[in-house]
Scaffold this motif. Structure first.
Motif, PDB file in Angstrom:
ATOM      1  N   ILE A   1      -0.118   3.086   9.135  1.00 48.27           N
ATOM      2  CA  ILE A   1      -0.229   1.446   8.750  1.00 48.27           C
ATOM      3  C   ILE A   1      -1.451   1.284   8.157  1.00 48.27           C
ATOM      4  N   ALA A   2      -1.472   0.578   7.126  1.00 50.66           N
ATOM      5  CA  ALA A   2      -2.877   0.284   6.223  1.00 50.66           C
ATOM      6  C   ALA A   2      -2.903  -1.180   6.143  1.00 50.66           C
TER       7      ALA A   2
ATOM      8  N   PHE B   1       0.799  -1.136   0.051  1.00 53.33           N
ATOM      9  CA  PHE B   1       0.103   0.031   0.264  1.00 53.33           C
ATOM     10  C   PHE B   1       0.949   1.161   0.111  1.00 53.33           C
ATOM     11  N   GLU B   2       0.320   2.460  -0.194  1.00 52.28           N
ATOM     12  CA  GLU B   2       1.074   3.459   0.126  1.00 52.28           C
ATOM     13  C   GLU B   2       1.864   3.690   1.296  1.00 52.28           C
ATOM     14  N   GLU B   3       0.813   3.106   2.369  1.00 51.57           N
ATOM     15  CA  GLU B   3       1.339   3.267   3.587  1.00 51.57           C
ATOM     16  C   GLU B   3       2.024   2.008   4.241  1.00 51.57           C
ATOM     17  N   ALA B   4       2.684   2.031   5.224  1.00 54.74           N
ATOM     18  CA  ALA B   4       3.601   0.629   5.882  1.00 54.74           C
ATOM     19  C   ALA B   4       2.103  -0.425   6.002  1.00 54.74           C
ATOM     20  N   SER B   5       2.601  -1.397   5.965  1.00 54.68           N
ATOM     21  CA  SER B   5       1.355  -2.481   5.835  1.00 54.68           C
ATOM     22  C   SER B   5       1.953  -3.809   6.547  1.00 54.68           C
ATOM     23  N   PHE B   6       1.138  -4.675   6.721  1.00 54.87           N
ATOM     24  CA  PHE B   6       1.331  -5.894   7.396  1.00 54.87           C
ATOM     25  C   PHE B   6       0.060  -6.947   6.928  1.00 54.87           C
TER      26      PHE B   6
ATOM     27  N   VAL C   1      -6.876   1.557   9.088  1.00 58.50           N
ATOM     28  CA  VAL C   1      -5.552   2.230   9.423  1.00 58.50           C
ATOM     29  C   VAL C   1      -5.207   2.403  10.665  1.00 58.50           C
ATOM     30  N   LEU C   2      -4.075   2.395  10.926  1.00 55.62           N
ATOM     31  CA  LEU C   2      -3.518   2.866  12.275  1.00 55.62           C
ATOM     32  C   LEU C   2      -2.967   3.936  12.062  1.00 55.62           C
ATOM     33  N   LYS C   3      -3.225   5.190  12.676  1.00 60.99           N
ATOM     34  CA  LYS C   3      -2.697   6.539  12.550  1.00 60.99           C
ATOM     35  C   LYS C   3      -1.622   6.582  13.513  1.00 60.99           C
ATOM     36  N   PRO C   4      -0.496   7.332  13.159  1.00 63.78           N
ATOM     37  CA  PRO C   4       0.707   7.253  13.933  1.00 63.78           C
ATOM     38  C   PRO C   4       0.507   7.553  15.581  1.00 63.78           C
TER      39      PRO C   4
ATOM     40  N   GLU D   1      -9.357  -2.909  18.677  1.00 62.49           N
ATOM     41  CA  GLU D   1      -8.557  -2.982  19.982  1.00 62.49           C
ATOM     42  C   GLU D   1      -7.129  -2.468  19.954  1.00 62.49           C
ATOM     43  N   LEU D   2      -6.569  -2.719  18.751  1.00 63.15           N
ATOM     44  CA  LEU D   2      -4.992  -2.456  18.552  1.00 63.15           C
ATOM     45  C   LEU D   2      -4.920  -0.893  18.143  1.00 63.15           C
TER      46      LEU D   2
END
Length: 150
Positions: free
Chosen positions: A109-110, A69-74, A144-147, A123-124
């Protein structure tokens, strides 16, 4: 549980076999999903390995921004069936998010999350974006997890 992260080139043949076997057990056999797990992206990923002794009991792969993705990902997050219910999934995710923040900075992180895991990822600190979609025959949603969240 011992956690480590390695680039593809640092994986040993037994480690590669163990992670591919675990992914196949979970995503192909358990979820009854016929799809091509060997998607040509493993060589770009960092691989999180969770060990109990000599047994690989958990896994995920991590991508730098722009590699998936454009963002970091897992993705390909997996915990062996006999080790579920012990908090291993949360420990693997905490380790993964921490390593992304340390190695890539505090960046978004997407993920493409299986819909039934929405609450787990919320929850994360992940937030859903957009509508449900089908990937490999399974409902997914972008999260998405914002910084500033973790």
């Amino acid at each position: 549980m011992r956690l480590e992260i390695k680039p593809f080139e640092a994986l040993t043949v037994p480690e590669l076999y163990a992670l591919l076997r675990l992914r196949s057990e979970i995503f192909v056999v358990e979820q009854e999903c016929v799809y091509l797990d060997l998607d040509g992206k493993d060589d770009r990923a960092l691989h999180v390995l969770a060990w109990e002794g000599e047994d690989l009991v958990g896994y995920c792969r991590v991508f730098r921004p722009g590699d998936y993705f454009e963002e970091a990902s897992f993705g390909r997050v997996a915990v062996s069936t006999e080790y579920r219910g012990r908090g291993y999934g949360v420990r693997i995710m905490d380790f993964t998010i921490d390593r992304i923040n340390k190695e890539m900075g505090p960046i978004p992180i997407a993920i493409s999350a299986q819909a039934y895991l929405k609450r787990f990822y919320e929850e994360l600190g992940f937030e859903p974006e957009g509508e449900l979609y089908t990937e490999d025959g399974i409902p997914h949603l972008r999260m998405v997890l914002k910084p500033h969240k973790k």
